[in-house]
Design a protein around this motif. Structure first.
Motif, PDB file in Angstrom:
ATOM      1  N   ALA A 102     -32.213  34.017   1.794  1.00 58.77           N
ATOM      2  CA  ALA A 102     -31.677  35.186   1.101  1.00 58.77           C
ATOM      3  C   ALA A 102     -31.487  34.800  -0.356  1.00 58.77           C
ATOM      4  CB  ALA A 102     -30.342  35.616   1.708  1.00 58.77           C
ATOM      5  N   VAL A 103     -31.628  35.752  -1.248  1.00 59.04           N
ATOM      6  CA  VAL A 103     -31.344  35.465  -2.644  1.00 59.04           C
ATOM      7  C   VAL A 103     -29.908  35.868  -2.953  1.00 59.04           C
ATOM      8  CG1 VAL A 103     -33.763  35.780  -3.301  1.00 59.04           C
ATOM      9  CG2 VAL A 103     -32.168  37.677  -3.577  1.00 59.04           C
ATOM     10  N   GLY A 104     -29.354  35.236  -3.967  1.00 63.45           N
ATOM     11  CA  GLY A 104     -27.981  35.544  -4.349  1.00 63.45           C
ATOM     12  C   GLY A 104     -27.665  34.930  -5.698  1.00 63.45           C
ATOM     13  N   VAL A 105     -26.464  35.207  -6.185  1.00 62.08           N
ATOM     14  CA  VAL A 105     -26.019  34.652  -7.467  1.00 62.08           C
ATOM     15  C   VAL A 105     -24.590  34.141  -7.321  1.00 62.08           C
ATOM     16  CG1 VAL A 105     -27.521  36.042  -8.951  1.00 62.08           C
ATOM     17  CG2 VAL A 105     -25.322  36.983  -8.216  1.00 62.08           C
ATOM     18  N   PRO A 106     -24.251  33.048  -8.026  1.00 62.68           N
ATOM     19  CA  PRO A 106     -22.874  32.545  -7.983  1.00 62.68           C
ATOM     20  C   PRO A 106     -21.900  33.594  -8.532  1.00 62.68           C
ATOM     21  CG  PRO A 106     -24.360  30.905  -8.938  1.00 62.68           C
ATOM     22  CD  PRO A 106     -25.129  32.182  -8.837  1.00 62.68           C
ATOM     23  N   LEU A 107     -20.742  33.702  -7.898  1.00 64.23           N
ATOM     24  CA  LEU A 107     -19.731  34.641  -8.374  1.00 64.23           C
ATOM     25  C   LEU A 107     -19.167  34.196  -9.723  1.00 64.23           C
ATOM     26  CD1 LEU A 107     -17.603  35.611  -5.256  1.00 64.23           C
ATOM     27  CD2 LEU A 107     -19.406  36.914  -6.356  1.00 64.23           C
ATOM     28  N   LYS A 108     -18.930  35.158 -10.580  1.00 63.43           N
ATOM     29  CA  LYS A 108     -18.337  34.870 -11.887  1.00 63.43           C
ATOM     30  C   LYS A 108     -16.814  35.023 -11.854  1.00 63.43           C
ATOM     31  CE  LYS A 108     -22.376  36.581 -14.479  1.00 63.43           C
ATOM     32  NZ  LYS A 108     -22.821  37.574 -15.492  1.00 63.43           N
ATOM     33  N   ASP A 109     -16.333  35.871 -10.957  1.00 59.01           N
ATOM     34  CA  ASP A 109     -14.895  36.159 -10.899  1.00 59.01           C
ATOM     35  C   ASP A 109     -14.200  35.296  -9.852  1.00 59.01           C
ATOM     36  OD1 ASP A 109     -15.088  38.281 -12.778  1.00 59.01           O
ATOM     37  OD2 ASP A 109     -15.799  39.620 -11.193  1.00 59.01           O
ATOM     38  N   THR A 110     -12.907  35.071 -10.054  1.00 57.98           N
ATOM     39  CA  THR A 110     -12.090  34.434  -9.029  1.00 57.98           C
ATOM     40  C   THR A 110     -11.847  35.446  -7.913  1.00 57.98           C
ATOM     41  OG1 THR A 110     -11.011  32.979 -10.621  1.00 57.98           O
ATOM     42  CG2 THR A 110      -9.828  33.408  -8.560  1.00 57.98           C
ATOM     43  N   VAL A 111     -11.931  34.977  -6.659  1.00 57.74           N
ATOM     44  CA  VAL A 111     -11.756  35.860  -5.506  1.00 57.74           C
ATOM     45  C   VAL A 111     -10.500  35.466  -4.753  1.00 57.74           C
ATOM     46  CG1 VAL A 111     -12.762  36.675  -3.343  1.00 57.74           C
ATOM     47  CG2 VAL A 111     -14.241  36.215  -5.301  1.00 57.74           C
ATOM     48  N   LYS A 112      -9.648  36.456  -4.491  1.00 56.20           N
ATOM     49  CA  LYS A 112      -8.407  36.212  -3.753  1.00 56.20           C
ATOM     50  C   LYS A 112      -8.376  37.060  -2.490  1.00 56.20           C
ATOM     51  CE  LYS A 112      -5.733  35.201  -7.956  1.00 56.20           C
ATOM     52  NZ  LYS A 112      -5.402  33.779  -7.695  1.00 56.20           N
ATOM     53  N   GLU A 113      -7.879  36.455  -1.420  1.00 54.12           N
ATOM     54  CA  GLU A 113      -7.632  37.193  -0.186  1.00 54.12           C
ATOM     55  C   GLU A 113      -6.211  37.729  -0.243  1.00 54.12           C
ATOM     56  OE1 GLU A 113      -7.113  36.399   4.606  1.00 54.12           O
ATOM     57  OE2 GLU A 113      -8.041  34.850   3.338  1.00 54.12           O
ATOM     58  N   VAL A 114      -6.035  39.037   0.024  1.00 47.75           N
ATOM     59  CA  VAL A 114      -4.701  39.647  -0.031  1.00 47.75           C
ATOM     60  C   VAL A 114      -4.371  40.297   1.308  1.00 47.75           C
ATOM     61  CG1 VAL A 114      -4.886  40.067  -2.516  1.00 47.75           C
ATOM     62  CG2 VAL A 114      -5.579  41.859  -0.925  1.00 47.75           C
ATOM     63  N   LYS A 153      -0.284  44.582   1.960  1.00 44.25           N
ATOM     64  CA  LYS A 153       0.599  45.026   0.887  1.00 44.25           C
ATOM     65  C   LYS A 153       0.102  44.599  -0.493  1.00 44.25           C
ATOM     66  CE  LYS A 153       4.736  45.069   3.799  1.00 44.25           C
ATOM     67  NZ  LYS A 153       6.110  44.513   4.003  1.00 44.25           N
ATOM     68  N   GLY A 154      -1.056  43.953  -0.529  1.00 41.45           N
ATOM     69  CA  GLY A 154      -1.621  43.522  -1.803  1.00 41.45           C
ATOM     70  C   GLY A 154      -1.113  42.188  -2.287  1.00 41.45           C
ATOM     71  N   VAL A 155      -0.402  41.466  -1.430  1.00 39.44           N
ATOM     72  CA  VAL A 155       0.119  40.152  -1.798  1.00 39.44           C
ATOM     73  C   VAL A 155      -0.956  39.093  -1.532  1.00 39.44           C
ATOM     74  CG1 VAL A 155       1.890  38.407  -1.333  1.00 39.44           C
ATOM     75  CG2 VAL A 155       2.473  40.843  -1.314  1.00 39.44           C
ATOM     76  N   VAL A 156      -1.153  38.205  -2.503  1.00 39.09           N
ATOM     77  CA  VAL A 156      -2.180  37.173  -2.363  1.00 39.09           C
ATOM     78  C   VAL A 156      -1.822  36.202  -1.233  1.00 39.09           C
ATOM     79  CG1 VAL A 156      -3.312  35.207  -3.484  1.00 39.09           C
ATOM     80  CG2 VAL A 156      -2.861  37.304  -4.785  1.00 39.09           C
ATOM     81  N   ARG A 157      -2.784  36.017  -0.333  1.00 38.78           N
ATOM     82  CA  ARG A 157      -2.618  35.053   0.760  1.00 38.78           C
ATOM     83  C   ARG A 157      -3.341  33.751   0.448  1.00 38.78           C
ATOM     84  NH1 ARG A 157      -4.138  37.670   6.398  1.00 38.78           N
ATOM     85  NH2 ARG A 157      -3.401  35.589   7.030  1.00 38.78           N
ATOM     86  N   HIS A 158      -4.462  33.868  -0.270  1.00 33.56           N
ATOM     87  CA  HIS A 158      -5.273  32.678  -0.481  1.00 33.56           C
ATOM     88  C   HIS A 158      -6.226  32.916  -1.642  1.00 33.56           C
ATOM     89  CE1 HIS A 158      -7.215  28.938   0.492  1.00 33.56           C
ATOM     90  NE2 HIS A 158      -8.387  29.510   0.729  1.00 33.56           N
TER      91      HIS A 158
END
Length: 229
Positions: free
Chosen positions: A132-144, A147-152
């Motif tokens: 598969a083709v893809g590109v590295p993410l530019k943004d930081t990714v957070k799991e929430v 309630k929108g609180v960051v878990r990881h």
């Protein structure tokens, strides 16, 4: 048995685009968006056959406004899509002949796929790889949480945004689809189904211009990419 068949799912309604016309038929430059995509595979020497997968109501429009006027001769048949993207690709796989060695799947609304990307993934699949083709993410990714609180916070250096085209030995992809339906598993892309079948998928560097057009903002960006090209 060395034929390469391209499945082009383009049966989506494009509700996020907010248009009466399905997004794949919206104009991009001087032609419908889907025409750009199909022409790329028409021009690719590695591709023997193209199977567009469309909603039933769009079949005639595809023939009249894209396939016939742009002389897309590698299209021999049109396939009606299913409820979900996975169902649509499965319907396309049902039409893939036994003489096809490699199946490449590409979103109909990714009109900036290059001949080089097509060549690279087909060559890998011909050697037995699933890619598969893809590109590295530019943004930081957070799991929430709900309630929108960051878990990881995920480690960005290992995260890629996966695109299409994706290419597979035909027998491998058919087996992965058969197993997914047997176990009632749905995936967001074809590589996910292959992964679930216990088969390794390799990611190849794609392009940040290889965008999937799903919103009006994407269409504005696409026009700019087209002007630059």
């Amino acid at each position: 048995m060395s034929r390469v068949t391209a499945l082009i799912p383009a049966a989506g309604m494009g509700r996020r685009m907010g248009k009466a016309v399905a997004k794949q038929f919206l104009p991009l430059g001087d032609r419908p968006m889907l025409a750009h995509t199909l022409l790329a595979f028409q021009r690719a020497a590695e591709i023997d056959e193209i199977i567009p997968i469309l909603s039933e109501e769009d079949m005639e429009n595809c023939l009249r406004y894209i396939i016939e006027p742009f002389h897309i001769t590698k299209v021999k048949t049109l396939v009606v899509g299913g409820k979900e993207r996975q169902d649509s690709v499965f319907n396309g796989l049902e039409k893939v002949g036994k003489d096809t060695a490699v199946v490449i799947v590409h979103d109909g609304v990714r009109p900036f796929v290059t001949l080089e990307l097509i060549r690279v993934v087909v060559e890998a699949a011909r050697k037995g790889a699933c890619v598969a083709v893809g590109v590295p993410l530019k943004d930081t990714v957070k799991e929430v949480d709900a309630k929108g609180v960051v878990r990881h916070t995920l480690e960005r250096s290992r995260l890629w945004a996966i695109q299409t085209p994706q290419a597979f030995p035909a027998k491998v992809l058919k087996r992965a689809y058969a197993e997914s339906y047997k176990h009632q598993v749905y995936g967001t892309d074809d590589a996910m189904l292959v992964e679930r079948a216990g088969i390794k998928v390799r990611v190849i560097m794609g392009s940040y211009e290889n965008i999937k057009i799903t919103t009006p903002e994407d269409l504005i960006l696409a026009e700019e990419i087209l002007k630059r090209r």
